[in-house]
Design a protein around this motif. Sequence first.
Motif, mmCIF file in Angstrom:
data_model
loop_
_atom_site.group_PDB
_atom_site.id
_atom_site.type_symbol
_atom_site.label_atom_id
_atom_site.label_comp_id
_atom_site.label_asym_id
_atom_site.label_seq_id
_atom_site.Cartn_x
_atom_site.Cartn_y
_atom_site.Cartn_z
ATOM 1 N N LEU A 62 -37.961 -12.981 -21.710
ATOM 2 C CA LEU A 62 -38.910 -12.597 -22.754
ATOM 3 C C LEU A 62 -39.248 -13.781 -23.659
ATOM 4 C CD1 LEU A 62 -40.524 -10.214 -23.797
ATOM 5 C CD2 LEU A 62 -38.597 -9.596 -25.260
ATOM 6 N N LYS A 63 -38.241 -14.590 -23.956
ATOM 7 C CA LYS A 63 -38.471 -15.763 -24.805
ATOM 8 C C LYS A 63 -39.438 -16.735 -24.128
ATOM 9 C CE LYS A 63 -34.877 -17.393 -26.921
ATOM 10 N NZ LYS A 63 -33.609 -18.125 -27.216
ATOM 11 N N ASP A 64 -39.282 -16.903 -22.814
ATOM 12 C CA ASP A 64 -40.188 -17.795 -22.088
ATOM 13 C C ASP A 64 -41.607 -17.233 -22.078
ATOM 14 O OD1 ASP A 64 -40.150 -20.235 -20.014
ATOM 15 O OD2 ASP A 64 -41.519 -18.699 -19.281
ATOM 16 N N LEU A 65 -41.733 -15.923 -21.887
ATOM 17 C CA LEU A 65 -43.059 -15.293 -21.880
ATOM 18 C C LEU A 65 -43.692 -15.317 -23.268
ATOM 19 C CD1 LEU A 65 -42.356 -12.242 -19.547
ATOM 20 C CD2 LEU A 65 -43.868 -14.174 -19.051
ATOM 21 N N TRP A 66 -42.864 -15.267 -24.312
ATOM 22 C CA TRP A 66 -43.376 -15.361 -25.689
ATOM 23 C C TRP A 66 -44.005 -16.735 -25.912
ATOM 24 C CZ3 TRP A 66 -42.909 -18.367 -30.014
ATOM 25 C CH2 TRP A 66 -43.283 -17.809 -31.246
ATOM 26 N N VAL A 67 -43.310 -17.769 -25.433
ATOM 27 C CA VAL A 67 -43.796 -19.144 -25.617
ATOM 28 C C VAL A 67 -44.948 -19.450 -24.664
ATOM 29 C CG1 VAL A 67 -43.185 -21.595 -25.481
ATOM 30 C CG2 VAL A 67 -41.549 -19.951 -26.417
ATOM 31 N N ASN A 68 -44.804 -19.008 -23.409
ATOM 32 C CA ASN A 68 -45.788 -19.342 -22.369
ATOM 33 C C ASN A 68 -46.184 -18.086 -21.585
ATOM 34 O OD1 ASN A 68 -45.708 -22.409 -22.520
ATOM 35 N ND2 ASN A 68 -43.542 -21.956 -22.181
ATOM 36 N N LYS A 91 -37.736 -8.685 -11.247
ATOM 37 C CA LYS A 91 -37.108 -7.401 -11.557
ATOM 38 C C LYS A 91 -37.014 -7.191 -13.068
ATOM 39 C CE LYS A 91 -32.953 -4.659 -10.630
ATOM 40 N NZ LYS A 91 -31.609 -4.645 -9.986
ATOM 41 N N ILE A 92 -36.588 -8.227 -13.792
ATOM 42 C CA ILE A 92 -36.459 -8.135 -15.255
ATOM 43 C C ILE A 92 -37.824 -7.876 -15.890
ATOM 44 C CG2 ILE A 92 -36.011 -9.499 -17.344
ATOM 45 C CD1 ILE A 92 -33.712 -10.842 -15.807
ATOM 46 N N LYS A 93 -38.816 -8.616 -15.438
ATOM 47 C CA LYS A 93 -40.174 -8.481 -15.974
ATOM 48 C C LYS A 93 -40.699 -7.054 -15.756
ATOM 49 C CE LYS A 93 -44.712 -10.661 -15.358
ATOM 50 N NZ LYS A 93 -45.323 -9.619 -14.530
ATOM 51 N N LYS A 94 -40.465 -6.519 -14.573
ATOM 52 C CA LYS A 94 -40.898 -5.158 -14.258
ATOM 53 C C LYS A 94 -40.173 -4.141 -15.138
ATOM 54 C CE LYS A 94 -41.248 -1.838 -10.453
ATOM 55 N NZ LYS A 94 -40.924 -1.563 -9.027
ATOM 56 N N ASN A 95 -38.866 -4.329 -15.322
ATOM 57 C CA ASN A 95 -38.073 -3.411 -16.151
ATOM 58 C C ASN A 95 -38.553 -3.407 -17.601
ATOM 59 O OD1 ASN A 95 -36.457 -2.592 -14.040
ATOM 60 N ND2 ASN A 95 -34.790 -4.016 -14.491
ATOM 61 N N MET A 96 -38.878 -4.590 -18.130
ATOM 62 C CA MET A 96 -39.339 -4.672 -19.522
ATOM 63 C C MET A 96 -40.699 -4.000 -19.699
ATOM 64 S SD MET A 96 -38.014 -8.286 -21.120
ATOM 65 C CE MET A 96 -38.871 -9.359 -19.964
ATOM 66 N N GLN A 97 -41.518 -4.048 -18.668
ATOM 67 C CA GLN A 97 -42.811 -3.362 -18.725
ATOM 68 C C GLN A 97 -42.619 -1.848 -18.618
ATOM 69 O OE1 GLN A 97 -45.197 -7.152 -16.736
ATOM 70 N NE2 GLN A 97 -45.244 -5.190 -15.702
ATOM 71 N N GLU A 98 -41.687 -1.421 -17.775
ATOM 72 C CA GLU A 98 -41.414 0.012 -17.630
ATOM 73 C C GLU A 98 -40.808 0.591 -18.905
ATOM 74 O OE1 GLU A 98 -38.965 0.273 -14.169
ATOM 75 O OE2 GLU A 98 -40.673 0.249 -12.769
ATOM 76 N N LYS A 99 -39.988 -0.203 -19.597
ATOM 77 C CA LYS A 99 -39.385 0.238 -20.859
ATOM 78 C C LYS A 99 -40.344 0.064 -22.037
ATOM 79 C CE LYS A 99 -35.495 -2.202 -20.397
ATOM 80 N NZ LYS A 99 -34.115 -2.707 -20.658
#
Length: 319
Positions: A178-184, A205-213
């Motif tokens: 998430l920190k990387d996506l926040w910056v870039n 997998k992490i990216k998909k989970n964060m979108q599902e949540k």
Amino acid sequence: MNEEKIRKIVYELTQNARIRTKELGTQARISQQSASYILQSLEKQHLIIGRSTIIDSAKFGYVNVLVYCNYTTFDSQRQKEIIQYLQEQDQVVMIEEIKQGYDLKVWFGVPNLSSFNKTKRAFLQNCKDKIIVMETFPVVVKHIYPRKYLISKKIFSEKVIAGDRDVIDINPLEMKVLKDLWVNPNHSIVEISQTTALNPKTIVKIKKNMQEKKIVRGYTAFFDLEKLGITKQYLLFSSEDLSLEEDAKLLHFCFIHPQVISLTKLIGTYDLLIETESDERTKKDVLKDFRTEFGFKKYKVLQGGRIIKDTYLPKSALE
């Protein structure tokens, strides 16, 4: 460049700023080569100001406060100093220059209102005799809609952020991504892997989970609207006379209206903020639409301007 193609590209980038040129071409119904050329041209001409990961700060227990300010100095250098100061403040997550109505729109992301009060006092002390706070509105919830006016096909959807949400525990690996996506926000999976030292499959997998949540609600881009021939207008309304039935009708009206790109519910003198955009091809009297449909008597019209910062969440929330 073909204006219709540009509108399609702008639409797709506001819907998904991470989109790759092959998919961009498919969605815009143009060749990948054409999509790549238009994208590079927009970036070269600085028409794309930036990209953001849409993070729901409520999932972190944060609240948002919207503040409108006016300069008390007309010295351009002193105004730049104010902007610079605000850009450096972690809890300032959005800054926009307003052309009419006020001078600045500043969106704060804070753990609580006490924290906001301290941040605001520090801001006013630092910028003493340069700026004055005109309005302060705690944010209840924000509904974000597609820019339907840019395309001919009917697209109806919404992203809801900043409302009454359960705080979610985020594990260290999720926080890394998430920190990387926040910056870039535009980083590819491979680039995120290089930054975080995580396996690409794990990242997907992490990216998909964060979108599902619904921690991450999407990825968007913001543009130099004036150069694109797009006008942004904000409508502040008092909805104190609306019934619950009319309130539900208002939500649906915003959901389907082609020029409405967001609806924010506020606490204050005005409790509705409706954000609209249009170009020469789709120009319409949106204020008249709302006054005719809902009989609003108390309202204020603001002319939007250049977005300077838009991060949705303080970086410190990811530490």
